[in-house]
Design a protein around this motif. Sequence first.
Motif, PDB file in Angstrom:
ATOM      1  N   ALA A   1      44.139  60.904  -0.463  1.00  0.00           N
ATOM      2  CA  ALA A   1      43.414  61.387  -1.472  1.00  0.00           C
ATOM      3  C   ALA A   1      42.504  62.728  -1.115  1.00  0.00           C
ATOM      4  CB  ALA A   1      42.545  60.389  -1.930  1.00  0.00           C
ATOM      5  N   LYS A   2      42.028  62.611   0.195  1.00  0.00           N
ATOM      6  CA  LYS A   2      41.217  63.860   0.754  1.00  0.00           C
ATOM      7  C   LYS A   2      42.203  64.834   0.853  1.00  0.00           C
ATOM      8  CE  LYS A   2      37.940  64.991   4.697  1.00  0.00           C
ATOM      9  NZ  LYS A   2      38.600  66.263   4.971  1.00  0.00           N
ATOM     10  N   GLU A   3      43.325  64.632   1.350  1.00  0.00           N
ATOM     11  CA  GLU A   3      44.217  65.967   1.366  1.00  0.00           C
ATOM     12  C   GLU A   3      44.679  66.566   0.199  1.00  0.00           C
ATOM     13  OE1 GLU A   3      47.342  64.914   3.817  1.00  0.00           O
ATOM     14  OE2 GLU A   3      46.251  64.696   5.703  1.00  0.00           O
ATOM     15  N   ARG A   4      44.595  65.627  -0.873  1.00  0.00           N
ATOM     16  CA  ARG A   4      45.161  66.075  -2.310  1.00  0.00           C
ATOM     17  C   ARG A   4      44.215  66.910  -3.005  1.00  0.00           C
ATOM     18  NH1 ARG A   4      45.854  61.279  -4.010  1.00  0.00           N
ATOM     19  NH2 ARG A   4      48.226  61.295  -3.269  1.00  0.00           N
TER      20      ARG A   4
ATOM     21  N   ALA B   1      34.576  71.662  -0.293  1.00  0.00           N
ATOM     22  CA  ALA B   1      34.897  70.567   0.283  1.00  0.00           C
ATOM     23  C   ALA B   1      33.725  69.478   0.826  1.00  0.00           C
ATOM     24  CB  ALA B   1      36.033  70.843   1.560  1.00  0.00           C
ATOM     25  N   GLU B   2      32.733  70.254   1.335  1.00  0.00           N
ATOM     26  CA  GLU B   2      31.420  69.558   1.839  1.00  0.00           C
ATOM     27  C   GLU B   2      30.789  68.587   0.891  1.00  0.00           C
ATOM     28  OE1 GLU B   2      28.256  72.820   1.961  1.00  0.00           O
ATOM     29  OE2 GLU B   2      28.869  72.413   3.810  1.00  0.00           O
ATOM     30  N   ARG B   3      31.118  68.740  -0.333  1.00  0.00           N
ATOM     31  CA  ARG B   3      30.523  68.133  -1.424  1.00  0.00           C
ATOM     32  C   ARG B   3      31.247  66.892  -1.618  1.00  0.00           C
ATOM     33  NH1 ARG B   3      27.104  71.773  -4.337  1.00  0.00           N
ATOM     34  NH2 ARG B   3      27.321  70.386  -6.153  1.00  0.00           N
ATOM     35  N   LEU B   4      32.535  66.588  -1.121  1.00  0.00           N
ATOM     36  CA  LEU B   4      33.306  65.536  -1.196  1.00  0.00           C
ATOM     37  C   LEU B   4      33.146  64.384  -0.047  1.00  0.00           C
ATOM     38  CD1 LEU B   4      35.763  64.138  -2.675  1.00  0.00           C
ATOM     39  CD2 LEU B   4      37.274  65.613  -1.104  1.00  0.00           C
TER      40      LEU B   4
END
Length: 294
Positions: A53-56, A78-81
């Motif tokens: 999921a992170k990669e997607r 990405a740091e907000r994820l």
Amino acid sequence: MTETPDTSRASVPAVVGVLGGGRMGGGIAHAFLTSGSSEVVVVERDPQSAEAAKERIESDLAASLERGKLDGDLDVWAERLTVSVDRADFARCDLVVEAVFEDMQVKIDALTDVESHLREDAWLATNTSSLSVDEIATHLRRPERFCGLHYFNPVPASKLVEVVIGAQTGDELKALTTEWVRGLGKTPVVVKDAPGFASSRLGVAIALEAIRMVEEGVASAEDIDAAMVLGYKFPVGPLALTDIVGLDVRLGIAEYLESQLGERFAPPQLMRDMVARGELGRKSGKGFFDYSKG
């Protein structure tokens, strides 16, 4: 120079949770991340699914940056994820959107468990495309803080979110949902809870008739889709769209609609046979069209 995300859009929740990081859940996470105003917490079922999921999601962010849809650096967005396997991480969320498999009991089990981790003032939504919001609500402790938010694939490109208002959905949430959708740069369509709502009921009806036409040899899948794209200005044909959604997903929706609205939604035998053979559309490499060559 590193740029920070734009926070000038209409209001969206500060911290949004998404249960399920598949194609749909990942798309919902992407939409809130790129609003520029939300941190997003995605919870998956196991570490492998969480990593995927992170990669997607990060890949979708990178694609948005490459197309000029976003400004700044990937790392800033990405740091907000946060991607996790622990539903307790939803405790800091203002809104959680469930995006698990389209099955009533699966959704009830997931949503009742998620609700147990939420603050009393948090909101909860289901991304169901057809199942009864009211039936799900009967299992929740705070049904007035629950509604349907039906996103469409692919979420980053789609401009529509169907807001489903249940009988117990509170007035405050009714007002907030449309504001959130506009904050994502999308258009809300508000419907009351009814089988298939507006979009799935009409979309599945057209798809089922298109499948019957293939089954009866009326025309090829290519020509049926071309007729709707060129003659009726559909952005994508009903059979290609069925491949995108997944034949198994649309079969489940059709069976549910048949149980609620009658035999006009009975799935064609061809649809059942294709699902049994594993011809599910894009995700399996073959449906009404062949995707095995990319």
